[in-house]
Design a protein around this motif. Structure first.
Motif, PDB file in Angstrom:
ATOM      1  N   MET A 128      46.326  74.749 101.948  1.00  0.00           N
ATOM      2  CA  MET A 128      45.736  75.915 102.608  1.00  0.00           C
ATOM      3  C   MET A 128      44.257  76.074 102.260  1.00  0.00           C
ATOM      4  O   MET A 128      43.448  76.430 103.123  1.00  0.00           O
ATOM      5  CB  MET A 128      46.511  77.177 102.239  1.00  0.00           C
ATOM      6  CG  MET A 128      47.888  77.205 102.832  1.00  0.00           C
ATOM      7  SD  MET A 128      47.833  77.028 104.622  1.00  0.00           S
ATOM      8  CE  MET A 128      49.471  77.434 105.058  1.00  0.00           C
ATOM      9  N   ALA A 129      43.892  75.811 101.027  1.00  0.00           N
ATOM     10  CA  ALA A 129      42.481  75.921 100.647  1.00  0.00           C
ATOM     11  C   ALA A 129      41.640  74.883 101.389  1.00  0.00           C
ATOM     12  O   ALA A 129      40.522  75.179 101.819  1.00  0.00           O
ATOM     13  CB  ALA A 129      42.330  75.756  99.141  1.00  0.00           C
ATOM     14  N   LEU A 130      42.173  73.682 101.560  1.00  0.00           N
ATOM     15  CA  LEU A 130      41.438  72.660 102.302  1.00  0.00           C
ATOM     16  C   LEU A 130      41.343  72.998 103.781  1.00  0.00           C
ATOM     17  O   LEU A 130      40.326  72.706 104.420  1.00  0.00           O
ATOM     18  CB  LEU A 130      42.095  71.292 102.125  1.00  0.00           C
ATOM     19  CG  LEU A 130      41.692  70.516 100.888  1.00  0.00           C
ATOM     20  CD1 LEU A 130      42.517  69.247 100.765  1.00  0.00           C
ATOM     21  CD2 LEU A 130      40.224  70.186 100.899  1.00  0.00           C
ATOM     22  N   ILE A 131      42.372  73.602 104.354  1.00  0.00           N
ATOM     23  CA  ILE A 131      42.310  73.959 105.769  1.00  0.00           C
ATOM     24  C   ILE A 131      41.200  74.982 106.002  1.00  0.00           C
ATOM     25  O   ILE A 131      40.461  74.897 106.979  1.00  0.00           O
ATOM     26  CB  ILE A 131      43.668  74.486 106.267  1.00  0.00           C
ATOM     27  CG1 ILE A 131      44.658  73.335 106.354  1.00  0.00           C
ATOM     28  CG2 ILE A 131      43.521  75.150 107.639  1.00  0.00           C
ATOM     29  CD1 ILE A 131      46.056  73.761 106.690  1.00  0.00           C
ATOM     30  N   VAL A 132      41.071  75.947 105.105  1.00  0.00           N
ATOM     31  CA  VAL A 132      40.017  76.955 105.263  1.00  0.00           C
ATOM     32  C   VAL A 132      38.648  76.330 105.053  1.00  0.00           C
ATOM     33  O   VAL A 132      37.698  76.626 105.781  1.00  0.00           O
ATOM     34  CB  VAL A 132      40.234  78.127 104.283  1.00  0.00           C
ATOM     35  CG1 VAL A 132      39.038  79.054 104.267  1.00  0.00           C
ATOM     36  CG2 VAL A 132      41.485  78.892 104.645  1.00  0.00           C
ATOM     37  N   ARG A 133      38.521  75.435 104.073  1.00  0.00           N
ATOM     38  CA  ARG A 133      37.220  74.894 103.732  1.00  0.00           C
ATOM     39  C   ARG A 133      36.845  73.661 104.549  1.00  0.00           C
ATOM     40  O   ARG A 133      35.727  73.553 105.021  1.00  0.00           O
ATOM     41  CB  ARG A 133      37.178  74.582 102.237  1.00  0.00           C
ATOM     42  CG  ARG A 133      36.962  75.853 101.451  1.00  0.00           C
ATOM     43  CD  ARG A 133      37.674  75.895 100.126  1.00  0.00           C
ATOM     44  NE  ARG A 133      37.529  77.213  99.540  1.00  0.00           N
ATOM     45  CZ  ARG A 133      38.277  78.262  99.880  1.00  0.00           C
ATOM     46  NH1 ARG A 133      39.217  78.141 100.779  1.00  0.00           N
ATOM     47  NH2 ARG A 133      38.095  79.441  99.318  1.00  0.00           N
ATOM     48  N   ARG A 134      37.717  72.723 104.682  1.00  0.00           N
ATOM     49  CA  ARG A 134      37.439  71.476 105.413  1.00  0.00           C
ATOM     50  C   ARG A 134      38.681  71.053 106.200  1.00  0.00           C
ATOM     51  O   ARG A 134      39.421  70.162 105.787  1.00  0.00           O
ATOM     52  CB  ARG A 134      37.055  70.354 104.446  1.00  0.00           C
ATOM     53  CG  ARG A 134      35.829  70.616 103.632  1.00  0.00           C
ATOM     54  CD  ARG A 134      34.605  70.626 104.498  1.00  0.00           C
ATOM     55  NE  ARG A 134      33.451  70.898 103.653  1.00  0.00           N
ATOM     56  CZ  ARG A 134      32.280  71.204 104.123  1.00  0.00           C
ATOM     57  NH1 ARG A 134      32.083  71.272 105.408  1.00  0.00           N
ATOM     58  NH2 ARG A 134      31.290  71.443 103.303  1.00  0.00           N
TER      59      ARG A 134
END
Length: 179
Positions: A49-55
């Motif tokens: 989820m953190a990667l989806i928001v960021r990259r």
């Protein structure tokens, strides 16, 4: 323009899948055989989820599906149930990516916690409705609590140790598409 070449982009995607496999192996290796051990937070959910928001270009839907489906297979979970729910949750985030990028971190954290609670509870209810063996509710609540607490730690590691941040306005990917 951001300096992410197509080769580098595929290296990030492959790294995501490999990190997922490491977390799956970590989950299936028996480190503690005692009966009353606490559940481990779902760190790979936090990373995803953190990667989806960021990259989001680092984690295409096929890689999320592949890793979480492999996790279902290897952990002998109901085949595809958690995968479907996590893919649906990740697509909710991906579909509203501009809003998520404008949120302050506390609101992003609240949304990720809400999505994880929904995924966990829907999975638990579906398992109960189909008369399958479901984990105890206390274990599920502890899993939710530990995962929600682990999300800011995961984002902090990504930001400060790995340099993965939300893109600045106007930044484009390797194909010229605005992030």
């Amino acid at each position: 323009m951001e300096d992410t070449s197509p080769l580098r982009l595929w290296m990030y995607r492959l790294s995501f899948v490999l990190v997922g496999m490491v977390f799956i192996l970590w989950a299936i290796i028996p480190f503690d055989l005692s009966a009353g051990s606490l559940p481990v937070p779902d760190i790979f959910y936090c990373i995803t989820m953190a990667l989806i928001v960021r990259r989001p270009e680092y984690v295409p839907i096929w890689s999320i599906f592949a890793v979480f489906f492999m996790r279902d297979i290897l952990t002998q979970a109901p085949l595809g149930l958690a995968t479907l729910l996590i893919v649906m949750g990740s697509e909710v985030v991906r579909g509203n990516i501009q809003a998520f990028r404008e949120y302050i971190f506390g609101l992003e954290w609240l949304w990720m916690a809400t999505i994880f609670v929904a995924v966990t509870l829907v999975q638990h209810v579906l398992l109960l409705l189909t008369l399958s063996s479901a984990p105890r509710l206390v274990e599920q609540v502890l899993l939710i609590l530990f995962t929600v607490i682990a999300y800011p730690v995961t984002v902090g590691v990504m930001k400060y140790a790995m340099g993965i941040t939300k893109p600045r306005p106007g930044v484009t990917d390797a194909w010229g598409k605005r992030l």
